[in-house]
Design a protein around this motif. Structure first.
Motif, PDB file in Angstrom:
ATOM      1  N   ASP A  62      -2.236  -4.729 -11.294  1.00 48.11           N
ATOM      2  CA  ASP A  62      -1.772  -3.561 -12.044  1.00 48.11           C
ATOM      3  C   ASP A  62      -1.675  -2.413 -11.055  1.00 48.11           C
ATOM      4  OD1 ASP A  62      -1.353  -1.363 -13.644  1.00 48.11           O
ATOM      5  OD2 ASP A  62      -2.876  -1.876 -15.127  1.00 48.11           O
ATOM      6  N   ILE A  63      -0.474  -1.959 -10.764  1.00 47.47           N
ATOM      7  CA  ILE A  63      -0.246  -0.941  -9.741  1.00 47.47           C
ATOM      8  C   ILE A  63      -0.977   0.355 -10.053  1.00 47.47           C
ATOM      9  CG2 ILE A  63       1.844   0.018 -10.797  1.00 47.47           C
ATOM     10  CD1 ILE A  63       1.420  -0.646  -7.047  1.00 47.47           C
ATOM     11  N   ALA A  64      -1.250   0.613 -11.334  1.00 48.95           N
ATOM     12  CA  ALA A  64      -1.915   1.864 -11.717  1.00 48.95           C
ATOM     13  C   ALA A  64      -3.409   1.860 -11.396  1.00 48.95           C
ATOM     14  CB  ALA A  64      -1.715   2.127 -13.203  1.00 48.95           C
ATOM     15  N   MET A  65      -3.982   0.687 -11.120  1.00 48.79           N
ATOM     16  CA  MET A  65      -5.398   0.591 -10.778  1.00 48.79           C
ATOM     17  C   MET A  65      -5.557   0.842  -9.277  1.00 48.79           C
ATOM     18  SD  MET A  65      -6.562  -2.619 -13.214  1.00 48.79           S
ATOM     19  CE  MET A  65      -8.306  -2.420 -12.791  1.00 48.79           C
ATOM     20  N   ILE A  66      -5.506   2.129  -8.913  1.00 45.22           N
ATOM     21  CA  ILE A  66      -5.435   2.489  -7.493  1.00 45.22           C
ATOM     22  C   ILE A  66      -6.700   2.120  -6.725  1.00 45.22           C
ATOM     23  CG2 ILE A  66      -3.732   4.297  -7.899  1.00 45.22           C
ATOM     24  CD1 ILE A  66      -5.930   6.350  -7.683  1.00 45.22           C
ATOM     25  N   ASP A  67      -7.833   1.975  -7.409  1.00 44.10           N
ATOM     26  CA  ASP A  67      -9.064   1.585  -6.725  1.00 44.10           C
ATOM     27  C   ASP A  67      -9.009   0.143  -6.216  1.00 44.10           C
ATOM     28  OD1 ASP A  67     -10.114   4.079  -7.224  1.00 44.10           O
ATOM     29  OD2 ASP A  67     -11.254   3.456  -8.993  1.00 44.10           O
ATOM     30  N   MET A  68      -8.041  -0.627  -6.722  1.00 44.63           N
ATOM     31  CA  MET A  68      -7.893  -2.031  -6.314  1.00 44.63           C
ATOM     32  C   MET A  68      -6.896  -2.200  -5.177  1.00 44.63           C
ATOM     33  SD  MET A  68      -9.926  -3.765  -8.277  1.00 44.63           S
ATOM     34  CE  MET A  68      -9.311  -5.458  -8.121  1.00 44.63           C
ATOM     35  N   ALA A  69      -6.272  -1.128  -4.756  1.00 45.25           N
ATOM     36  CA  ALA A  69      -5.183  -1.227  -3.773  1.00 45.25           C
ATOM     37  C   ALA A  69      -5.639  -1.876  -2.464  1.00 45.25           C
ATOM     38  CB  ALA A  69      -4.586   0.151  -3.497  1.00 45.25           C
ATOM     39  N   LYS A  70      -6.778  -1.475  -1.947  1.00 44.37           N
ATOM     40  CA  LYS A  70      -7.237  -2.012  -0.656  1.00 44.37           C
ATOM     41  C   LYS A  70      -7.580  -3.494  -0.744  1.00 44.37           C
ATOM     42  CE  LYS A  70      -8.873   2.288   1.430  1.00 44.37           C
ATOM     43  NZ  LYS A  70     -10.036   3.008   2.011  1.00 44.37           N
ATOM     44  N   SER A  71      -8.292  -3.884  -1.808  1.00 42.31           N
ATOM     45  CA  SER A  71      -8.672  -5.296  -1.937  1.00 42.31           C
ATOM     46  C   SER A  71      -7.448  -6.171  -2.188  1.00 42.31           C
ATOM     47  CB  SER A  71      -9.693  -5.483  -3.058  1.00 42.31           C
ATOM     48  OG  SER A  71      -9.163  -5.089  -4.309  1.00 42.31           O
ATOM     49  N   LYS A  72      -6.504  -5.694  -2.982  1.00 38.86           N
ATOM     50  CA  LYS A  72      -5.287  -6.468  -3.240  1.00 38.86           C
ATOM     51  C   LYS A  72      -4.447  -6.582  -1.962  1.00 38.86           C
ATOM     52  CE  LYS A  72      -5.774  -7.474  -7.598  1.00 38.86           C
ATOM     53  NZ  LYS A  72      -5.882  -8.885  -8.063  1.00 38.86           N
ATOM     54  N   THR A  73      -4.442  -5.537  -1.160  1.00 33.67           N
ATOM     55  CA  THR A  73      -3.710  -5.578   0.113  1.00 33.67           C
ATOM     56  C   THR A  73      -4.314  -6.602   1.052  1.00 33.67           C
ATOM     57  OG1 THR A  73      -2.988  -3.279  -0.090  1.00 33.67           O
ATOM     58  CG2 THR A  73      -3.035  -4.216   2.128  1.00 33.67           C
ATOM     59  N   SER A  74      -5.628  -6.670   1.111  1.00 41.90           N
ATOM     60  CA  SER A  74      -6.301  -7.672   1.949  1.00 41.90           C
ATOM     61  C   SER A  74      -5.935  -9.080   1.488  1.00 41.90           C
ATOM     62  CB  SER A  74      -7.817  -7.482   1.889  1.00 41.90           C
ATOM     63  OG  SER A  74      -8.196  -6.260   2.475  1.00 41.90           O
ATOM     64  N   GLU A  75      -5.922  -9.296   0.173  1.00 43.43           N
ATOM     65  CA  GLU A  75      -5.520 -10.602  -0.364  1.00 43.43           C
ATOM     66  C   GLU A  75      -4.094 -10.942   0.049  1.00 43.43           C
ATOM     67  OE1 GLU A  75      -6.385 -11.726  -4.494  1.00 43.43           O
ATOM     68  OE2 GLU A  75      -7.597  -9.898  -4.628  1.00 43.43           O
ATOM     69  N   ALA A  76      -3.214  -9.954  -0.077  1.00 43.97           N
ATOM     70  CA  ALA A  76      -1.803 -10.190   0.249  1.00 43.97           C
ATOM     71  C   ALA A  76      -1.628 -10.555   1.719  1.00 43.97           C
ATOM     72  CB  ALA A  76      -0.974  -8.950  -0.095  1.00 43.97           C
ATOM     73  N   ILE A  77      -2.289  -9.823   2.602  1.00 42.33           N
ATOM     74  CA  ILE A  77      -2.177 -10.095   4.040  1.00 42.33           C
ATOM     75  C   ILE A  77      -2.721 -11.468   4.373  1.00 42.33           C
ATOM     76  CG2 ILE A  77      -2.988  -9.392   6.327  1.00 42.33           C
ATOM     77  CD1 ILE A  77      -2.954  -6.480   5.267  1.00 42.33           C
ATOM     78  N   ASN A  78      -3.833 -11.825   3.750  1.00 38.97           N
ATOM     79  CA  ASN A  78      -4.467 -13.119   4.034  1.00 38.97           C
ATOM     80  C   ASN A  78      -3.674 -14.308   3.499  1.00 38.97           C
ATOM     81  OD1 ASN A  78      -6.636 -11.936   5.360  1.00 38.97           O
ATOM     82  ND2 ASN A  78      -7.872 -11.761   3.499  1.00 38.97           N
ATOM     83  N   THR A  79      -2.787 -14.054   2.567  1.00 37.07           N
ATOM     84  CA  THR A  79      -2.013 -15.147   1.965  1.00 37.07           C
ATOM     85  C   THR A  79      -1.199 -15.913   3.009  1.00 37.07           C
ATOM     86  OG1 THR A  79      -1.827 -13.964  -0.132  1.00 37.07           O
ATOM     87  CG2 THR A  79      -0.230 -15.716   0.269  1.00 37.07           C
ATOM     88  N   PHE A  80      -0.416 -15.204   3.788  1.00 33.84           N
ATOM     89  CA  PHE A  80       0.405 -15.840   4.829  1.00 33.84           C
ATOM     90  C   PHE A  80       0.020 -15.372   6.232  1.00 33.84           C
ATOM     91  CE2 PHE A  80       3.385 -15.887   1.104  1.00 33.84           C
ATOM     92  CZ  PHE A  80       3.446 -17.271   0.951  1.00 33.84           C
ATOM     93  N   GLY A  81      -0.985 -14.497   6.327  1.00 32.54           N
ATOM     94  CA  GLY A  81      -1.438 -14.001   7.627  1.00 32.54           C
ATOM     95  C   GLY A  81      -0.635 -12.831   8.157  1.00 32.54           C
ATOM     96  N   ASN A  82       0.363 -12.395   7.387  1.00 35.02           N
ATOM     97  CA  ASN A  82       1.217 -11.297   7.854  1.00 35.02           C
ATOM     98  C   ASN A  82       2.035 -10.755   6.685  1.00 35.02           C
ATOM     99  OD1 ASN A  82       2.512  -9.566   9.783  1.00 35.02           O
ATOM    100  ND2 ASN A  82       4.302 -10.892   9.667  1.00 35.02           N
TER     101      ASN A  82
END
Length: 264
Positions: A62-82
């Motif tokens: 949920d894009i409006a849950m700004i407190d989750m932005a950093k953790s979701k970004t880490s998940e996204a980066i780790n998915t394919f490594g880039n």
């Protein structure tokens, strides 16, 4: 021109409309794609419609849950490594007069359309800086360039995106980071049906201008061309694009044209 083929791309608002069409187009170009939205079942449907399913990863968010932005970004980066490109596409529209709109609606429009996008952008920015590359693609609107009745809070949030990303481009050009602002006009999606009214309820009906807009597929093709050309801004639509130039050179004329328009 930098080809987008084979890039690793994160798309928000990917469960329908522009985000969905963009996912299919990038899938054909053999990109690795992380698709995000709130509706997990719809993200799964989009993935199932792709050709190269092994290259599609779902990240519910949920894009409006700004407190989750950093953790979701880490998940996204780790998915394919880039991640090469972040496409900020998630958003919500509005159909209500200022006098009829509760301030809570204005806040929600800012939380979703502006602050959520900014939070995600700031979360991935250090990764792009460290890599010495990265491309922010943000879907704003022609309403980020000029205004129209019934869209005050939406216009405000979209104008704010232009201010933020223009500065981001200036501050991080030295880091080889690119910023492209995509400004849609009327696109035949459910954006009007999902628009908020004055009390925060969903409109649940389409309007003629949106229904007669260009298809999400045609829009996505033009959008990808703008991304590959590293454009600062791209205006994609039909005759409504002229509003950008009227605003710049003949603002009073634009005012009269918009007031005479039957578009709601």
């Amino acid at each position: 021109m930098a080809r987008i083929d084979g890039k690793t791309i994160w798309i928000t608002g990917a469960s329908s409309g522009i985000g969905e069409a963009l996912t299919y187009l990038l899938d054909e170009k053999k990109c690795k794609i992380i698709i995000s939205a709130r509706r997990l079942n719809e993200l799964q449907r989009v993935k199932n419609n792709c050709i190269n399913k092994e290259n599609i990863s779902i990240l519910e968010m949920d894009i409006a849950m700004i407190d989750m932005a950093k953790s979701k970004t880490s998940e996204a980066i780790n998915t394919f490594g880039n991640i090469d490109i972040l496409i900020n596409n998630a958003g919500i529209s509005q159909r209500s007069l200022i006098i009829d709109t509760d301030i809570s609606v204005d806040k929600k429009l800012m939380d979703v359309n502006y602050l959520g996008t900014v939070a995600l952008t700031k979360a991935i920015l250090p990764f792009f800086v460290e890599n010495g590359s990265g491309h922010f693609v943000t879907v704003t609107s022609l309403m980020g360039k000029f205004g129209s009745p019934y869209r005050s809070g939406y216009c405000g949030a979209k104008h704010a995106l232009h201010g933020f990303f223009d500065v981001l481009r200036m501050e991080h050009e030295k880091d080889s980071i690119v910023v492209t602002l995509i400004c849609p006009g009327f696109i035949n999606t459910d954006v009007a049906k999902n628009a908020l009214t004055g009390d925060g309820s969903v409109q649940e009906k389409n309007d003629t201008a949106t229904a007669n807009g260009i298809s999400p597929k045609s829009f996505s093709i033009k959008m990808v061309k703008a991304i590959e050309k590293n454009k600062h801004e791209a205006y994609i639509g039909q005759k409504e694009k002229m509003g950008v130039y009227l605003k710049r050179f003949f603002p009073k004329l634009l005012h009269r044209v918009v007031l005479k328009s039957t578009v709601k």
